[in-house]
Design a protein around this motif. Structure first.
Motif, mmCIF file in Angstrom:
data_model
loop_
_atom_site.group_PDB
_atom_site.id
_atom_site.type_symbol
_atom_site.label_atom_id
_atom_site.label_comp_id
_atom_site.label_asym_id
_atom_site.label_seq_id
_atom_site.Cartn_x
_atom_site.Cartn_y
_atom_site.Cartn_z
ATOM 1 N N LYS A 172 0.709 -1.236 0.159
ATOM 2 C CA LYS A 172 -0.059 0.018 -0.135
ATOM 3 C C LYS A 172 0.873 1.274 0.030
ATOM 4 O O LYS A 172 0.649 2.035 -0.689
ATOM 5 N N GLU A 173 1.981 1.376 0.562
ATOM 6 C CA GLU A 173 3.038 2.394 0.743
ATOM 7 C C GLU A 173 3.915 2.516 -0.334
ATOM 8 O O GLU A 173 3.755 3.485 -1.067
ATOM 9 N N VAL A 174 4.011 1.274 -1.062
ATOM 10 C CA VAL A 174 4.736 1.382 -2.134
ATOM 11 C C VAL A 174 3.860 1.997 -3.356
ATOM 12 O O VAL A 174 4.263 2.862 -4.367
ATOM 13 N N LEU A 175 2.626 1.623 -3.536
ATOM 14 C CA LEU A 175 2.044 1.854 -4.825
ATOM 15 C C LEU A 175 1.388 3.324 -4.566
ATOM 16 O O LEU A 175 1.146 3.910 -5.583
ATOM 17 N N SER A 176 1.221 3.648 -3.255
ATOM 18 C CA SER A 176 0.360 4.951 -3.125
ATOM 19 C C SER A 176 1.503 6.038 -3.409
ATOM 20 O O SER A 176 1.087 7.292 -3.682
#
Length: 245
Positions: free
Chosen positions: A167-171
């Motif tokens: 979630k952190e990477v894609l956001s």
């Protein structure tokens, strides 16, 4: 000759807890050992039969901190293979604290891919298509699991695998994010770029609902027969092939 202490230590590395505690992992068989000897991994121990050792170049053997001549039965005792007439290596893990996502390449992201065989096969597929980076969710199978290493057929030496909160990477990425969804566009009609993130989901549940909002382009492989689903590794290969057509 192998001491009881070393046998116990080597066998402990079959378990994730001890692998990550000591930052060491096992590579088994002629193919895997040959690949890791030619890589930039640090090799702490090489357990090898006399026959296999005689086939190895001197410069490769010189990279190993300690070489121990063993029998095939010793290799079976220490490793996971039912038969191994070649070698087994104890290798140091690499530092994966810095994640660099190349902006000019395609990157794979795996959401909760738990089967070690699937992960190893995906690493091998990624290597075939020149994918250098895979980002796994924290729940995915352990990259250093012997089954993953074995299934990758040596490709683990050329593909960097990281574990992060997806979630952190894609956001935070500005790259296009392609996601494999049943509701996605027909992959054969999709306009695909040569850079971005390809997100593949769990073997049975697919991509987590919390990650779907970060997908900018959803794609699917149209079914023509009656099979209920595709194995995630096979689906990854099919989708990647379309990126490079």
């Amino acid at each position: 000759m192998l001491s009881k202490r070393l046998i116990k230590y080597f066998k402990s590395l079959q378990l994730k807890k001890y692998r990550h505690q000591d930052r060491k992992f096992i590579v088994e068989g002629a193919k895997g050992v040959s690949e890791v000897l030619q890589s930039d991994y640090v090799i702490d121990y090489l357990l090898t039969t006399k026959v296999y050792a005689e086939l190895l170049p001197t410069d490769q053997l010189s990279r190993v901190k300690e070489v121990i001549e063993v029998t095939e039965n010793d290799l079976k005792t220490v490793g996971t293979f039912q038969t191994n007439s070649a070698a087994l290596a104890i290798v140091s893990m690499k530092d994966d604290s810095h994640l660099g996502i190349p902006e000019d390449q395609l990157v794979l992201a795996l959401d909760d891919v738990r089967d070690p065989g699937n992960l190893g096969t995906i690493i091998r597929i990624a290597d075939w298509y020149g994918i250098e980076t895979i980002i796994c969710s924290l729940e995915s199978a352990d990259f250093y699991n012997p089954k993953v290493i074995n299934a990758s057929m040596g490709s683990f030496t050329r593909v960097k695998v990281y574990y992060r909160d997806l979630k952190e990477v894609l956001s935070s990425t500005k790259l296009p994010v392609y996601g494999a969804l049943l509701s996605g566009e027909n992959i054969y009609n999709s306009q695909l770029t040569n850079n971005g993130v390809l997100l593949m989901g769990n073997e049975s549940q697919g991509i987590s609902p919390e990650l779907v909002p970060y997908i900018s382009h959803s794609v699917h492989i149209p079914r023509r027969g009656a099979a209920e689903s595709l194995n995630v590794a096979i689906a990854t290969a099919v989708i990647l092939d379309n990126f490079f057509r």
